[in-house]
Design a protein around this motif. Structure first.
Motif, short mmCIF file in Angstrom:
data_model
loop_
_atom_site.label_atom_id
_atom_site.label_comp_id
_atom_site.label_asym_id
_atom_site.label_seq_id
_atom_site.Cartn_x
_atom_site.Cartn_y
_atom_site.Cartn_z
N TYR A 164 0.85 -1.19 0.00
CA TYR A 164 0.00 0.00 0.00
C TYR A 164 0.88 1.24 0.00
O TYR A 164 1.73 1.41 0.87
CB TYR A 164 -0.91 0.02 1.24
N VAL A 165 0.66 2.10 -0.99
CA VAL A 165 1.39 3.37 -1.08
C VAL A 165 0.38 4.49 -0.94
O VAL A 165 -0.59 4.57 -1.71
CB VAL A 165 2.15 3.48 -2.43
N GLY A 166 0.59 5.33 0.05
CA GLY A 166 -0.34 6.42 0.32
C GLY A 166 -0.27 7.52 -0.72
O GLY A 166 0.79 7.82 -1.26
N SER A 167 -1.43 8.13 -0.99
CA SER A 167 -1.47 9.23 -1.95
C SER A 167 -1.38 10.59 -1.26
O SER A 167 -1.18 11.60 -1.91
CB SER A 167 -2.76 9.15 -2.78
N THR A 168 -1.55 10.60 0.08
CA THR A 168 -1.40 11.82 0.87
C THR A 168 -0.61 11.47 2.12
O THR A 168 -0.38 10.29 2.41
CB THR A 168 -2.77 12.40 1.31
N LEU A 169 -0.24 12.48 2.90
CA LEU A 169 0.52 12.23 4.12
C LEU A 169 -0.24 11.34 5.10
O LEU A 169 0.35 10.54 5.81
CB LEU A 169 0.85 13.56 4.82
N ALA A 170 -1.55 11.50 5.16
CA ALA A 170 -2.36 10.75 6.13
C ALA A 170 -2.85 9.41 5.59
O ALA A 170 -3.44 8.63 6.33
CB ALA A 170 -3.55 11.59 6.55
N ASP A 171 -2.62 9.13 4.33
CA ASP A 171 -3.14 7.93 3.69
C ASP A 171 -2.24 6.74 4.01
O ASP A 171 -1.29 6.44 3.27
CB ASP A 171 -3.24 8.18 2.18
N ARG A 172 -2.55 6.08 5.12
CA ARG A 172 -1.77 4.94 5.60
C ARG A 172 -2.72 3.93 6.24
O ARG A 172 -3.74 4.31 6.78
CB ARG A 172 -0.76 5.38 6.67
N PRO A 173 -2.35 2.64 6.22
CA PRO A 173 -3.20 1.66 6.90
C PRO A 173 -3.07 1.80 8.42
O PRO A 173 -1.99 2.06 8.94
CB PRO A 173 -2.65 0.32 6.43
N SER A 174 -4.18 1.60 9.12
CA SER A 174 -4.18 1.64 10.58
C SER A 174 -3.60 0.34 11.15
O SER A 174 -3.43 -0.65 10.42
CB SER A 174 -5.61 1.83 11.09
N ILE A 175 -3.36 0.34 12.44
CA ILE A 175 -2.90 -0.88 13.11
C ILE A 175 -3.93 -2.01 12.92
O ILE A 175 -3.55 -3.12 12.51
CB ILE A 175 -2.63 -0.62 14.61
N PRO A 176 -5.24 -1.78 13.16
CA PRO A 176 -6.19 -2.88 12.95
C PRO A 176 -6.17 -3.42 11.52
O PRO A 176 -6.31 -4.62 11.32
CB PRO A 176 -7.55 -2.26 13.29
N SER A 177 -5.99 -2.54 10.54
CA SER A 177 -5.98 -3.04 9.16
C SER A 177 -4.75 -3.90 8.89
O SER A 177 -4.84 -4.90 8.18
CB SER A 177 -6.09 -1.89 8.15
N LEU A 178 -3.60 -3.55 9.48
CA LEU A 178 -2.40 -4.37 9.30
C LEU A 178 -2.55 -5.71 10.01
O LEU A 178 -2.18 -6.76 9.46
CB LEU A 178 -1.17 -3.62 9.82
N LEU A 179 -3.12 -5.69 11.20
CA LEU A 179 -3.33 -6.94 11.93
C LEU A 179 -4.30 -7.84 11.19
O LEU A 179 -4.13 -9.06 11.14
CB LEU A 179 -3.80 -6.65 13.36
N LYS A 180 -5.30 -7.23 10.58
CA LYS A 180 -6.27 -8.00 9.79
C LYS A 180 -5.58 -8.66 8.59
O LYS A 180 -5.84 -9.82 8.27
CB LYS A 180 -7.39 -7.07 9.32
#
Length: 192
Positions: A164-180
């Motif tokens: 996943y590559v973010g398109s903005t500074l805030a566009d990142r996966p959360s901890i729950p999404s990574l754990l999922k």
């Protein structure tokens, strides 16, 4: 019922996406990456987290100011490191910089990151490596200023399972999404 994770919440209202789909394909470039430890030692993807899944997080790097999104993301990784270990995963954070002379900026970044934790004396439990001269950033095609925020999950054979590559500074996966993502990977590799 959906799994519930206890994790340190973002600082200053910064939130990341709980639902993200892979949006990048680093191809073979990821297996060729080389990083530098702050002491100057080199590491390749093959050297990192042998026998474990790998969560590779590339921050924006040293742009002169400390990115609050990067420091929040890394603080969340520190605060939730035990959850990654439970999933047989190692976390590695990469801090892009033009040269080793920027090393004091890494120290300032890590200090700012720890300030976002409930205990600012908390040690960083995983490797923080440097991408000198932006070589890995360029190999992955994620350059912007220094780097776009990027997260990769590799399985224990170092095959990319999520990118996943973010398109903005805030566009990142959360901890729950990574754990999922790690839970799904575990289920897939264990035949479940």
């Amino acid at each position: 019922a959906p799994a519930v994770w206890s994790y340190e919440f973002p600082h200053e209202g910064i939130q990341f996406a709980d639902v993200v789909d892979a949006n990048a394909d680093p191809g073979e470039a990821i297996s060729q990456l080389e990083f530098t430890a702050p002491d100057g030692n080199k590491s390749t993807i093959a050297d990192l987290a042998s026998g474990k899944n790998l969560v590779l997080v590339i921050t924006r790097g040293s742009t002169g100011a400390i990115c609050p999104y990067c420091s929040t993301q890394v603080a969340q990784l520190i605060g939730n490191y035990a959850e990654f270990q439970k999933r047989d995963a190692e976390v590695v954070v990469v801090y892009p910089m033009l040269g080793l002379d920027g090393n004091p900026s890494l120290d300032a970044f890590l200090t700012a990151t720890r300030q976002r934790l409930s205990d600012p004396e908390t040690k960083v439990p995983f490797p923080v490596l440097l991408d000198l001269e932006l070589k890995a950033v360029d190999q992955l095609g994620i350059r912007r200023d220094l780097s776009k925020p990027a997260t990769y999950i590799l399985d224990d054979r170092k095959q990319v399972r999520f990118a996943y590559v973010g398109s903005t500074l805030a566009d990142r996966p959360s901890i729950p999404s990574l754990l999922k993502q790690l839970d799904a990977l575990s289920k897939a590799t264990n035949g479940g």
